[in-house]
Design a protein around this motif. Structure first.
Motif, short mmCIF file in Angstrom:
data_model
loop_
_atom_site.label_atom_id
_atom_site.label_comp_id
_atom_site.label_asym_id
_atom_site.label_seq_id
_atom_site.Cartn_x
_atom_site.Cartn_y
_atom_site.Cartn_z
N MET A 1 0.85 -1.17 0.00
CA MET A 1 0.00 0.00 0.00
C MET A 1 0.89 1.24 0.00
SD MET A 1 -2.84 1.37 2.73
CE MET A 1 -4.14 0.24 2.33
N ASP A 2 0.38 2.26 -0.64
CA ASP A 2 1.10 3.52 -0.72
C ASP A 2 1.22 4.10 0.69
OD1 ASP A 2 2.27 5.80 -1.69
OD2 ASP A 2 0.38 6.71 -2.32
N PRO A 3 2.39 4.57 1.11
CA PRO A 3 2.56 5.10 2.46
C PRO A 3 1.67 6.33 2.74
CG PRO A 3 4.68 5.02 1.31
CD PRO A 3 3.64 4.52 0.38
N ILE A 4 1.40 7.10 1.73
CA ILE A 4 0.53 8.28 1.93
C ILE A 4 -0.89 7.82 2.22
CG2 ILE A 4 -0.45 10.31 0.81
CD1 ILE A 4 2.19 10.58 -0.71
N LEU A 5 -1.39 6.84 1.45
CA LEU A 5 -2.72 6.32 1.71
C LEU A 5 -2.80 5.65 3.07
CD1 LEU A 5 -3.77 4.82 -1.74
CD2 LEU A 5 -4.58 6.91 -0.66
N ALA A 6 -1.78 4.93 3.46
CA ALA A 6 -1.76 4.29 4.77
C ALA A 6 -1.86 5.34 5.87
CB ALA A 6 -0.49 3.47 4.94
#
Length: 68
Positions: free
Chosen positions: A1-6
């Protein structure tokens, strides 16, 4: 998962129950307000009907008095 979305999901998800509760409370408050308005309108209509009937009685009595 994208770290920004997380990071976004970790911020939003824990507060979800509070958001849902706030919306539910808002809808309940709106429903109560509308019921109060409907009740007041019904009461006002009943009072207006009584007033109209009383005015009809007064007009009829005045007509009878004028005819005598």
């Amino acid at each position: 998962m994208d770290p920004i979305l997380a990071d976004i999901y970790s911020t939003v998800i824990p507060s979800a129950p509070y958001i849902i509760a706030a919306y539910a409370l808002l809808w309940v408050a709106l429903l109560v307000y509308l019921l109060m308005i409907a009740r007041g309108t019904k009461k006002a209509q009943a009072q207006l009907q009584l007033l109209e009937e009383a005015m009809e009685d007064v007009v009829v009595e005045e007509i009878i008095i004028e005819e005598e």
